[in-house]
Design an enzyme around this catalytic site. Sequence first.
Site, mmCIF file in Angstrom:
data_model
loop_
_atom_site.group_PDB
_atom_site.id
_atom_site.type_symbol
_atom_site.label_atom_id
_atom_site.label_comp_id
_atom_site.label_asym_id
_atom_site.label_seq_id
_atom_site.Cartn_x
_atom_site.Cartn_y
_atom_site.Cartn_z
ATOM 1 N N GLU A 24 -9.063 -16.617 -67.476
ATOM 2 C CA GLU A 24 -7.966 -16.306 -66.558
ATOM 3 C C GLU A 24 -6.911 -17.405 -66.514
ATOM 4 O OE1 GLU A 24 -9.271 -14.232 -63.144
ATOM 5 O OE2 GLU A 24 -7.733 -15.085 -61.843
ATOM 6 N N TYR A 44 -10.214 -27.467 -58.678
ATOM 7 C CA TYR A 44 -9.323 -26.323 -58.500
ATOM 8 C C TYR A 44 -9.025 -26.092 -57.014
ATOM 9 C CZ TYR A 44 -7.506 -21.675 -59.380
ATOM 10 O OH TYR A 44 -6.705 -20.575 -59.457
ATOM 11 N N CYS A 76 27.646 13.370 -8.307
ATOM 12 C CA CYS A 76 26.600 13.631 -9.283
ATOM 13 C C CYS A 76 26.211 15.093 -9.239
ATOM 14 C CB CYS A 76 25.384 12.740 -8.972
ATOM 15 S SG CYS A 76 23.955 13.113 -9.971
ATOM 16 N N CYS A 88 22.359 15.687 -8.276
ATOM 17 C CA CYS A 88 21.852 15.722 -6.907
ATOM 18 C C CYS A 88 22.967 15.872 -5.879
ATOM 19 C CB CYS A 88 21.042 14.464 -6.601
ATOM 20 S SG CYS A 88 22.059 12.991 -6.438
#
Length: 932
Positions: free
Chosen positions: A13, A339, A818, A821
């Site tokens: 590898e 390593y 509004c 309401c």
Amino acid sequence: MAGRGITVLNVAEKPSVAKSVSNILSRNQGLRVRDGRSRYNRIFEFNYTIRGQPCNMLFTSVIGHLMELEFDDRYRKWHSCDPADLFQAPVHKSVPEDKKDIKRTLEEEARRCQWLVLWLDCDREGENIAFEVVDVCTAANPRLTIKRARFSALIDREIHQAVQNLVEPNKWFADAVDARQEIDLRIGASFTRFQTMLMKDAFVIDTVTDGRNIVLSYGPCQFPTLGFVVERYWEIQAHEPENFWSINCSHRSEEGVATFNWGRGHLFDYTYAVIIYEMCIEEPTATVTNVRQQEKLKYPPHPLSTIELEKRASRYFRMSSEHTMKVAEELYQGGFISYPRTETDNFSSRTDLHAIVQEQQGHPEWGTYAQRLLDPGAGLWRNPRGGGHDDKAHPPIHPTKFSAGESGWSQDHRRLYELVVRHFLACVSKPAVGAETTVEIDIAGELFSSCGRVILEKNYLDVYPYESWGGSMIPPYTIDQQFIPTTLTLDPGVTRPPPLLSEADLLSCMDKEGIGTDATMHDHIKKLLDRFYATKDASMRFTPTNLGEALVMGYDDMGYKLWKPYLRAVMERDMKSVSEGTKSKAEVLDTSLQQMKACFLDARLNKVKLLEAMAIFFERSNRVGSEEQNATGEVVRRCGLCQESDMVLKKNRDGNFMVGCLGYPQCRSVVWLPGSVSEAVVTTNTCNNCTPGPVYLIQFKFRQLEIPPNYDVNHLGCIGGCDEILTQLTEICGTGSRMPARARGPTAPTSNTNQPARARGPTASTSNANHTNPRQAVCLHCQETGHSSNECPSQTRRSRNAQYPGMNQQSGESSVSCSSCGAPCVLRTANTANNRGRKFYSCQSQECNFFVWEDNLNNGSGGRSFTRSNSSTPTPSRGRNGGRGPRGRGRNGSNSSNGTFVTATGDPVSGRRCYTCGDPSHFANVCPNRGL
DNA sequence: GCAAGGTC
């Protein structure tokens, strides 16, 4: 090379393994070396006998993965397709340009060999690389016999055993990696393209990115890493300091001072604390109830793995993990340490630990310690304790060559080498020994205790100065002894939030949750900084930037935990199943990509959450050609004009819907949709008439007041040219195109819709909304001729003049009531970061939560309700605090105890301060001292 | 311009 026997190509590898194994197998007899095509990967040659078969051995290497997975060319450009397509777009593996020389070496050598022996690392990635090597070599020489060498350490006996017992490569292991690669690529690319194109031009975010082209990347490792940082930050933001009280006692005698801690620790109830304190004051005599002497050991650390090396270098030297790995790699290349990418924290019983210590005997600083270790009479040696991790590929990090410091070394090289050596010497040393004394006393029924420690033998601490074991003496006490405390106080204290995550903390989180590998964790951390998702302060602690926080917040608000480690954990479980053969690669790919695509589509439908989160921190950009508008729509059909890109549904700058080609601006094919469309969603239904297909049908919703009464507000329509209703509504309502009608292409879907708009001249004879169109001879509204339905005098432009349906506007700004309401509304001025100065009407009723922006009231684009809090601003409540932090509060939530930060009149809410700078005038999210 | 995983 000798002529008899077979020729064997061996591949490792990495170059160092090729060299080590060659040395071991050849026993340094007749070993020859020559260069390959790649300057790093040399070729070793020697003779060897495998099970009685004389072999000419060629030994070379790769450099990790030889191949990369990528999308086919058709999908490589960001605008070439809908990002959702990337979940099924074709992918292929190929050797990248910088690995071509290695490939050529393998091909050339394979042609003259009979056997291929794979010496890749014995983990899943190694097995996958093995199959990459097999692919390249068998393409050059299909007659090769393939064999796998299994080894777990570069030790003589193991290597000879491996080559005499060659096995078959494990396809399941390689398949698991294939699945992981494909999932990572598809998820990463799709989400990265989506969120980058959605936001980079929609907000002003590039001012602090050094002029670099900003990419808002998403990855299954980088995002959870960001998640850890943000979560801790939220935890800190949500922290509310709490006062507590504790009783402290000290006693001074001729032998010294002892400090006693209250057995209850501390109490949050002041009254209760005072009552107990008063009891103590009234009867202050202390009686010694227990004196305990114990021997305590402090053990040396486990042998050094990569993560531990990174964490310790960060703690001891403030080195970033990325820099640590760079320096460690250089020390490894120079042969000074083993390593550096290893999970193993356990030395094999075959490792000659004494030999490693012997090498260090001559060092001016720790040489004497090494000599003591080797002296049986000193009794300092102890075989190392393992931490239970073993990747079966590499030993723990240890020194491999003596050095008293090289001339080319930086301070960091020296420090890191020293850490590796001292750590190793500590590992093979006895633990430190201490004598601990605990004294317990009773005052008016309350328990107090004091603890002291004397270090009897330092042992490993002598060579490991990074750790301390503080000792504190306390005077001698005897049971039943009584005394009057010198001080007995009731002291206030306050709870503090946890600190920001340090680099070592972050590595621990990642390690615990399986995010990244020992070799890649530092890369993920660095990526957060590179992408401007987080910053690191001088004490190596991480703070999310506004950008990082907004992204996490956006996904969190969608209810997706994409920033949590769960996704990676599922992938890891799937990979394990594939590598054990209990699930197939195809099965795992099918399931997880299907799930992730559904998640992606849902996230895109909810993109408003991301936009809202971004809008908290960033100014909206007016930049023309926002890629959001150009590229994030849903696909309707393939573009018939350029025949390269998809046509997608999107909105233009003014919010009008259109279906345009992703190839814009090269391809300007466009279908404008009626201006009365309020919503449009591409469905999975396709048109049976229009070709070339598929042409996906769109579910439209029209604004009722803008279409004639005989049309339905909901309509499942086709833009391929077959849809009469859509054509008529386009003619009636006009389109959202900014181009003059005469210069425009067809405004309604016709069979010519894929003609480029710019190619359309004033004489274009299509179904355009022009007087020349015969189909407009009869007005659709009044059934009279002479004018188009657009210009029908019976139809005022109701959309423009329509009252906002939720509000009854009366004469004058102050007399709005509004409609929800009936209560009167007042005109107020917003004072939030994004809407400062903007006016809005707010219903005065406490029961009603209605508001509307003043400018929306006039243009009819709508109002929205919001959750009223005690000091509400018109900022829509957005659940920002839900579930965040330990008590379910965000830093600017509408929770009453935390409060909205400023009232609608701009008054600061008392008691809250910016966490970052302490200024009471703002919260941390808008702090000028904060980064991006 | 996108991921994460190897390694010089």
